[in-house]
Design a protein around this motif. Structure first.
Motif, PDB file in Angstrom:
ATOM      1  N   GLU A  31       0.901  -1.196  -0.047  1.00 38.84           N
ATOM      2  CA  GLU A  31      -0.074  -0.133  -0.042  1.00 38.84           C
ATOM      3  C   GLU A  31       0.709   1.307  -0.015  1.00 38.84           C
ATOM      4  N   ALA A  32       1.985   1.330   0.771  1.00 43.25           N
ATOM      5  CA  ALA A  32       2.652   2.339   0.716  1.00 43.25           C
ATOM      6  C   ALA A  32       3.349   2.543  -0.667  1.00 43.25           C
ATOM      7  N   ARG A  35       1.082   4.002  -2.869  1.00 44.70           N
ATOM      8  CA  ARG A  35       0.791   5.619  -2.742  1.00 44.70           C
ATOM      9  C   ARG A  35       1.805   6.620  -3.015  1.00 44.70           C
ATOM     10  N   ASN A  36       3.102   6.086  -2.688  1.00 40.91           N
ATOM     11  CA  ASN A  36       4.322   7.033  -2.508  1.00 40.91           C
ATOM     12  C   ASN A  36       5.333   6.780  -3.498  1.00 40.91           C
ATOM     13  N   LYS A  41       4.382   4.463  -9.811  1.00 37.60           N
ATOM     14  CA  LYS A  41       3.477   5.576 -10.433  1.00 37.60           C
ATOM     15  C   LYS A  41       3.800   5.484 -11.831  1.00 37.60           C
TER      16      LYS A  41
END
Length: 206
Positions: A31-32, A35-36, A41
């Motif tokens: 999850e981290a 997101r980060n 991404k």
């Protein structure tokens, strides 16, 4: 696989073009990263250039190692061979009468029976066997790929050559007792079976 596995003949869906696997220590780390991480991404953005997300599936799974993928055969008089180059990927869906948890429990038991069948699995050329159990509920999928519901489990069997794949499938995985066992919990018509060539960009640390 359709030429060697009666299970695959029951599926009328086209095979996938490929599989990518990303390994994390735990779900929080995943999850981290989603997101980060700018790398993740950027990778998801790049995927849109060549991947049809409407016809793809992404699953978040917990890995169960039934036979650690190895680089050599203990029965051979050599210390090192090339890592397994071929992987049979089984994308499985459960019978409609079963919960995901019941399916995964039955699948684990079945996997051990396959490995023990005639006590020949390694001698037949199997170099590793992993079961990846999809998380329950919304945790089982990834929003970027919404073409189909997540599979209930993804099995991976490792082989050093096509010949070893054929021997193992013919004498163990596709043996009549194993096929009958699978039919109790797997919906083969909604599952996928793909033989793949393996390319390792970064091996997971266990």
């Amino acid at each position: 696989p359709r030429d060697h596995m009666p299970q695959a003949l029951k599926c009328d869906q086209p095979p996938f073009d490929g599989f990518a696997i990303v390994t994390y220590a735990d779900f929080d780390a995943f999850e981290a990263s989603m997101r980060n991480s700018p790398v993740i991404k950027a990778g998801i953005a790049d995927d849109s250039v060549f991947i049809d997300s409407d016809r793809s599936v992404a699953c978040i799974t917990r890995e169960h190692v039934l036979l650690e993928p190895r680089t050599c055969f203990p029965t051979m008089n050599v210390s090192v061979l090339n890592p397994p180059a071929y992987v049979l990927v089984e994308c499985l869906r459960r019978k409609s009468t079963l919960s995901r948890e019941a399916f995964q429990e039955a699948w684990l038991e079945h996997g051990q029976r396959v490995l023990n069948y005639r006590d020949k699995s390694v001698d037949l050329g199997l170099m590793g066997y992993l079961q990846n159990h999809t998380f329950p509920g919304e945790k089982g999928g990834v929003d970027a790929f919404a073409g189909e519901e997540p599979f209930d489990g993804i099995g991976m069997s490792f082989f050093g050559s096509i010949i070893f794949f054929r021997e193992f499938v013919g004498q163990s995985l596709a043996a009549p007792p194993m096929v009958r066992s699978e039919e109790e919990f797997v919906d083969h018509s909604r599952s996928r079976y793909v033989l793949t060539r393996r390319f390792r960009l970064l091996d997971p640390c266990r």
